[in-house]
Design a protein around this motif. Sequence first.
Motif, short mmCIF file in Angstrom:
data_model
loop_
_atom_site.label_atom_id
_atom_site.label_comp_id
_atom_site.label_asym_id
_atom_site.label_seq_id
_atom_site.Cartn_x
_atom_site.Cartn_y
_atom_site.Cartn_z
N SER A 63 108.01 30.23 24.74
CA SER A 63 107.11 30.82 25.73
C SER A 63 107.18 29.83 27.11
CB SER A 63 105.75 30.93 25.49
OG SER A 63 104.97 29.45 25.09
N ARG A 65 104.60 28.57 28.54
CA ARG A 65 103.68 27.28 28.16
C ARG A 65 104.02 26.48 27.33
NH1 ARG A 65 97.86 30.65 27.30
NH2 ARG A 65 98.40 32.14 28.70
N GLN A 66 104.90 26.86 26.19
CA GLN A 66 105.55 25.93 25.31
C GLN A 66 106.71 24.95 26.09
OE1 GLN A 66 106.52 28.39 22.04
NE2 GLN A 66 104.56 27.95 21.00
N ARG A 165 97.92 20.89 30.19
CA ARG A 165 96.73 21.87 30.58
C ARG A 165 96.53 21.83 31.94
NH1 ARG A 165 94.96 19.57 25.41
NH2 ARG A 165 93.95 17.93 26.28
N GLU A 175 90.95 29.08 31.45
CA GLU A 175 90.83 29.55 30.13
C GLU A 175 92.36 29.76 29.45
OE1 GLU A 175 87.92 30.42 28.65
OE2 GLU A 175 87.16 29.44 30.36
N ALA A 176 93.23 29.89 30.22
CA ALA A 176 94.49 29.74 29.43
C ALA A 176 94.79 28.42 29.05
CB ALA A 176 95.54 30.39 30.55
N LYS A 178 92.79 26.22 28.09
CA LYS A 178 91.90 25.90 27.00
C LYS A 178 92.47 26.43 25.67
CE LYS A 178 87.65 25.64 29.15
NZ LYS A 178 86.22 26.37 29.17
N GLU A 179 93.34 27.48 25.53
CA GLU A 179 94.10 28.07 24.35
C GLU A 179 95.13 26.92 23.91
OE1 GLU A 179 95.87 31.55 25.62
OE2 GLU A 179 94.00 32.37 26.49
N LEU A 180 95.56 26.22 24.46
CA LEU A 180 96.65 25.07 23.97
C LEU A 180 95.76 24.10 23.10
CD1 LEU A 180 98.37 23.83 27.35
CD2 LEU A 180 99.22 25.38 25.40
N PRO A 181 96.42 23.87 22.02
CA PRO A 181 95.91 22.94 21.10
C PRO A 181 95.55 21.57 21.78
CG PRO A 181 97.86 23.82 20.14
CD PRO A 181 97.67 24.32 21.51
#
Length: 184
Positions: A63, A65-66, A165, A175-176, A178-181
């Motif tokens: 993804s 994000r990753q 982040r 909010e997106a 915050k979804e990250l560990p």
Amino acid sequence: MLELSRKIDYRATTLRELVISGEMAAEDDCPLSERESSFAEVYSVEAEALCAAMLDAARRQSSWRQGVHAALTMLLHFAAERPAIANALFREVYVVGGPALEKREEIVGRLTAALESGSEAAEEAAIGIPHPARFVIGAVEGVIAGHLSRGQAERLPGVGPELTRFIIASFLGIEAAKELPVDA
């Protein structure tokens, strides 16, 4: 210069180190264009390799994000492990200028395009500024340069999750991010 090159990685030799070691006087007759050219050659090789490694790290992820996290993690570890080279890439390039600075702009352009092309929200960035990729790249450069100038390069990997982040939030909102560990 050869003596200094034996002590440290040739590619990490800076003009300041040459002056400090006595290999070159501050007012040496070596034309500025020669020094700029030498720096630009080394800068180009190192910057290209770093850019390619970052883009490769991002591409291997499933993804956007990753991918952002992987590329950033690779960059921060590079700067922590090779602070002399990182210093040339993120700080000295502005002093030397010329072709090296032009190369920097080219590299930043490629990284900007990669960030924007991978994000589903690149056009409508959460921070409401045009070209958020340029903004976040500049912020990351600032963090790296700050750590290098304070002699704290070893701390750079520790700021990776927070910077990840920040980048995600800049494009997709808080909010997106915050979804990250926490240890992302």
